[in-house]
Structures are given as structure tokens and as C-alpha cells.
Design an enzyme around this catalytic site. Structure first.
Site, PDB file in Angstrom:
ATOM      1  N   TYR A   1       0.836  -1.135   0.305  1.00 10.79           N
ATOM      2  CA  TYR A   1      -0.081  -0.066   0.047  1.00 10.79           C
ATOM      3  C   TYR A   1       0.888   1.399  -0.312  1.00 10.79           C
ATOM      4  CZ  TYR A   1      -4.255   2.584   1.246  1.00 10.79           C
ATOM      5  OH  TYR A   1      -5.267   3.459   1.323  1.00 10.79           O
TER       6      TYR A   1
ATOM      7  N   LYS B   1     -19.863 -19.740 -12.988  1.00 17.17           N
ATOM      8  CA  LYS B   1     -19.182 -19.558 -14.123  1.00 17.17           C
ATOM      9  C   LYS B   1     -17.749 -19.248 -13.644  1.00 17.17           C
ATOM     10  CE  LYS B   1     -22.040 -19.948 -17.746  1.00 17.17           C
ATOM     11  NZ  LYS B   1     -21.925 -20.812 -18.840  1.00 17.17           N
TER      12      LYS B   1
END
Ligand SMILES: NC(=O)C1=CN([C@@H]2O[C@H](COP(=O)(O)OP(=O)(O)OC[C@H]3O[C@@H](n4cnc5c(N)ncnc54)[C@H](O)[C@@H]3O)[C@@H](O)[C@H]2O)C=CC1
Ligand SMILES: CC(=O)C(=O)O
Ligand SMILES: [Mg+2]
Length: 474
Positions: A114, A169
Site C-alpha cells: 500500500y 461460471k
């Protein structure tokens, strides 16, 4: 016989019963007499007077649930505490979650993952946007985008109800080919809005898999996105299905000893899947293809409300056969159903040519059930997991996207789709090939691997690969 929804239901009944009033044998008999098959018993709590047990019961027919539940509720001394359904349990809280690849164990890690370290990465991408492919999840991530307008064969059930399919999916993308996929269901069915939303989210993704968007909007949405984005856009119901049908048909024709060029093929349901399936078959050599939709055969000269059907009519039905499905099926070698349940009647099948091939692909309920058609057909296939010869686009999309992500393809060309179809067909060797095995299992690990390799080779040949095989670690 399998249930209309493809799998038997399994329920877990949590029962408390008073041993002084009823014994477990009576409970077991009541369950079995009402259509339940006990597969597991867990004792949850026992006290001198009362016992609590979880009883897992399989039902062949989900409609038996109420009967089975009330059979035990009616017994004296039995209290039903809870009923849970295994399929619903598998969906609790959704089917996927996010895992970080890099642990943040200390301040040093934090300042790299970060701020401030991440700022250097941001600026590197700002200077060369193509580095997003290597320095972000774009490298391995696909958006699975639906508007919920044509979910399986369930129709326009909306974006929330479409989510379980899109999550499924995503699971398949990961399990079959290591591709990270995000389900994104949009609360709009407006073509312009969908195009603009998908364009806006595209920077995060290496590819866009459009799913269960109804025809004819799906054609325009896909075409516009393909033109406007530099990552592959693939409408799975069109092209994934078409690729797998071609693979299955190539093998089925070997079984019956016929050639594509000589066959009459009837495609029922000229929506997203039927349109693309017809196109790939024509491109592969079929000469006599008749498209049928609700109002009958699509014929040149008739003016249809959708422009896509007018164009379709120009390239199909060379003998201008007119009439309903029952009329045009006469003498057909191949029936491909991409429409809805029960559309093909057994009398229709009996009037097909010798050694008929029937692919009844509507989900979850096919155009004709295999047990009805099988005595009269040579090769039978459906889209379902509970019968042999499952023709499902899951055989295509994981390997297709593995390939395009690995070679960083800018688009998916017709030759890449054909290459994928031939790769899938080739997984079934000539020795293995028979009427019950024309298409590999969705669990066959060779499928995604062969498809991705074939897709990469075809992308390189077509000049749409932006990364060569040798530079795949970058
Ligand atoms: N097995 C597989 O991998 C796949 C199966 N499918 C199945 O194919 C079916 C169609 O899917 P999409 O093309 O995405 O839907 P769609 O909504 O785009 O197209 C369906 C077409 O079938 C027509 N149709 C419906 N009932 C009919 C009838 N009684 N007679 C003639 N035509 C009829 C509709 O008018 C429409 O043109 C669905 O059941 C879907 O689950 C779709 C994609 C993949
Ligand atoms: C399999 C699939 O994508 C469908 O039925 O819509
Ligand atoms: Mg679909």
C-alpha cells in the site's frame, strides 16, 4: 429417472423425538414410504427422554419434499426443528471469495503493498498503461457480465437471480483454467448503458465474458464492445456454445459416417446461441441449414422484425423450406435445439433421416428428454450434467480465456474459435469415440489445456497476440 432440474434433492431434517412415544424405526419407515432415501444419520443430542438427530434424505423428485417432511411431522412424539436443502446450503453466502496473494505481516510489507510503495507502481502504469497487464489483476482476471435477461433457459429473471449462475461460471473459470473471474450483474437492460458500463470497468480486466444477455441486444452489445475495447469480448452463449457444438458434431458425424457438407441441419431457437451455432457450422462447411424459431422456419424473402434474422435468412435454408419444426424436421440428419423445453416431439424424431443426431441443449430442460428420444436416435446429447454427451460451453470458456490472457490477445477471431472446437474434438481419440462419448467430460483436464494452446497458436497466426509464448513470464 433424473428430476426436471437435473439432480435429485438432498435435504437434512433435524428432528427431536420422544423415545417413549416413537422409535427411530418408525421415523425411518415414514421417510422411506414417502419417497425419501436415508443416506446419513447424525445424533445431535441425547437425553433420557428425547433425542435430536440430523437425518440426510435423498429425494429423486424435488416435488416430494413436502410429502417427506409431513410424513415425519405427522408422527406422534416427533418435533421437526429444521429442514435444510444441500443445494441451498452450497449457495449460502455465495460460491466465491477473494484471497490476497501477498501477506501484510509488518509495516515494511504494508508500505510496499500500500502507500507509499504502491505509488511507484501506479506511476509506472501511468507512464506505460500496458504494464497494467503485468502489475495488476488484469493479467489473469475476466469480468463475467450479465443483465439477467436470458438466464439459462429460465428467461428474463433479472440481475439478482442471475448471480448464482455467474458465480458458478467464476468457479468454473478458476477450477478448470486458473482464471480469476468476477460475476457482475447489471441493473439495466439498456444496450447503450450496458456498453458504457462495461467500457468503464474494462481497465480492471484482461477480458470480458458476456453471459445470458438476450438476443438481439446481445449482438449489438458484443459488436460495439469488441470495436471499442482492446481486450477480448466474448459472448459465451453465442460463441462458447457454438465452439462446443461444432466439436461435438465433428465427432458425432464420424460415428454415423456422414460429412458436414452433406447433412441437413435444423437449428431450433435462433437466439444468441442458435445464431452463433449456425454461423460456425456454415463456416465449417454445412450447406443445408434451416433455422426455426417460434413462428417456424426462417426463409429468405420474408421480412423479420430483427435485422439479424433478415441477414440469417440470406445465408441459410437454400431450398426455402417453410413450415413448423414438425414440418421441416422431415429428413434432417441433425437437430440442434437451443430454444426451450419439450419443443421436439418423438414423432418428429422418427421422421428424421437414418442415423439421426439430436443435440437437445436447452437448460435445464432439453427440447426432448434423452430417455424418450434415445430409442430412435443414433447420437443423443444435451447440455446437462446427468446424461452422457454433455455439450456445455464450460468445455470452451475456461481454456479460451486462459489462452487469450496468456498471449494477451486483443480480440478473439473466427480462427481462434475454430481452433478451440477442433482442440475439444481431438480430446476424444478415435479408439474412444462412440455414440455415448462424442465429447470429453467437463472434468477432463486435457480440455482447457488443449483449448488454450490451440487458441494461442491461432491468435499468433492471426496477429492478435500481444505477447509471444517466450515472454509469458513478463
Ligand atoms: N448447453 C449449453 O452450453 C447452452 C445452452 N443454452 C440453452 O439454449 C437456450 C437458448 O439460449 P439463448 O440462445 O441464450 O437464449 P435466447 O433467448 O437468446 O434465444 C432463445 C431462442 O429460442 C426461441 N424459442 C423459444 N422457444 C421456442 C420454441 N418453442 N420454438 C422455437 N423457438 C423457440 C426464442 O424465440 C429465441 O429466439 C437456453 O435454454 C439455454 O439454456 C444456451 C447456451 C449454452
Ligand atoms: C450453459 C449456459 O451458459 C446456458 O445455458 O446459458
Ligand atoms: Mg449462458
Amino acid at each position: 429417472m433424473p428430476t426436471p432440474f437435473g439432480i435429485g434433492t438432498s435435504i437434512i431434517l433435524r428432528l427431536q423425538y420422544d423415545q417413549g412415544v416413537v422409535n427411530f424405526g418408525a421415523i425411518a419407515s415414514a421417510l422411506s414410504d414417502s419417497g425419501g432415501d436415508i443416506v446419513a444419520i447424525d445424533t445431535n443430542r441425547v437425553s433420557p427422554a428425547k433425542t435430536v438427530r440430523d437425518i440426510t434424505v435423498n429425494l429423486n423428485d424435488p416435488h416430494d419434499v413436502n410429502r417427506v417432511v409431513s410424513s415425519v411431522q405427522q408422527l406422534p412424539g416427533v418435533k421437526l426443528i429444521n429442514v435444510s436443502d444441500q443445494t441451498f446450503l452450497m449457495h449460502l453466502g455465495g460460491k466465491i471469495e477473494m484471497h490476497p496473494k501477498v501477506p501484510i505481516k509488518n509495516r515494511d510489507d504494508l508500505s510496499r503493498v500500500y502507500t507509499p510503495g504502491v505509488a511507484r507502481i501506479c506511476m509506472a502504469i501511468h507512464e506505460d498503461p500496458s504494464r497494467a497487464h503485468t502489475l495488476t489483476i488484469k493479467r489473469n482476471t475476466v469480468a463475467v457480465v450479465s443483465d439477467g435477461s436470458a438466464v439459462l433457459g429460465l428467461g428474463n429473471i433479472g440481475p439478482e437471480a442471475a448471480m448464482p449462475v455467474m458465480e458458478g461460471k467464476a468457479v468454473l473459470f478458476k477450477q478448470m483454467a486458473g482464471v480469476d473471474a468476477f460475476p457482475i450483474c447489471l441493473n439495466t437492460q439498456d444496450t447503450d448503458e450496458i456498453v458504457s458500463i462495461v467500457k468503464a470497468i474494462a481497465p480492471s480486466f484482461g477480458g470480458i465474458n458476456l453471459e445470458d444477455i438476450s438476443a438481439p441486444r446481445c449482438f449489438e452489445i458484443e459488436e460495439r464492445l469488441q470495436k471499442e475495447l482492446d481486450i477480448p469480448v466474448f459472448h459465451d452463449d453465442q460463441h462458447g456454445t457454438a465452439v462446443v457444438i461444432l466439436a461435438a458434431l465433428l465427432n458425432a458425424l464420424k460415428v454415423v459416417g456422414k460429412k458436414l457438407e452433406q447433412c441437413r441441419v435444423v437449428v431450433c431457437g435462433i437466439g444468441a446461441a442458435g445464431m452463433a451455432c449456425s454461423k460456425i457450422l456454415l463456416a465449417s462447411g454445412v450447406k443445408d441449414l434451416i433455422g426455426v424459431d417460434r413462428q417456424g422456419a426462417i426463409v429468405r424473402g420474408h421480412v423479420y422484425p430483427h435485422q439479424v434474422w433478415n441477414e440469417f435468412a440470406e445465408h441459410t435454408n437454400p431450398f426455402m423450406v417453410r413450415g413448423s419444426l414438425s414440418e421441416v424436421i422431415e429428413g434432417a440428419d441433425v437437430f440442434i435445439g437451443l430454444s426451450g423445453p419439450g419443443v421436439l416431439k418423438i414423432e418428429d424424431v422418427k421422421r428424421m433421416a437414418a442415423d439421426p443426431i439430436v443435440f437437445a441443449m436447452a437448460n435445464p430442460n432439453p427440447e426432448i428428454m434423452p430417455e424418450e428420444a434415445e430409442p430412435y436416435v443414433r447420437v443423443m446429447a444435451t447440455g446437462r450434467s446427468d446424461y452422457p454427451n454433455q455439450i456445455n460451453n464450460v468445455l470452451c470458456f475456461p481454456g479460451m480465456f486462459r489462452g487469450v490472457l496468456d498471449c494477451r490477445a486483443s480480440q478473439i477471431t473466427e480462427t481462434m474459435k475454430l481452433a478451440a472446437a477442433h482442440a475439444i474434438a481431438s480430446v476424444v481419440s478415435d479408439e474412444e469415440l462412440n455414440a455415448q462419448y462424442i465429447i470429453p467430460s467437463v472434468f477432463n483436464h486435457q480440455v482447457a489445456d488443449k483449448v488454450s494452446k490451440a487458441v494461442i497458436a491461432a491468435a499468433c497466426d492471426a496477429g492478435v497476440a500481444r505477447r509471444s509464448r517466450d515472454s509469458r513470464d513478463n
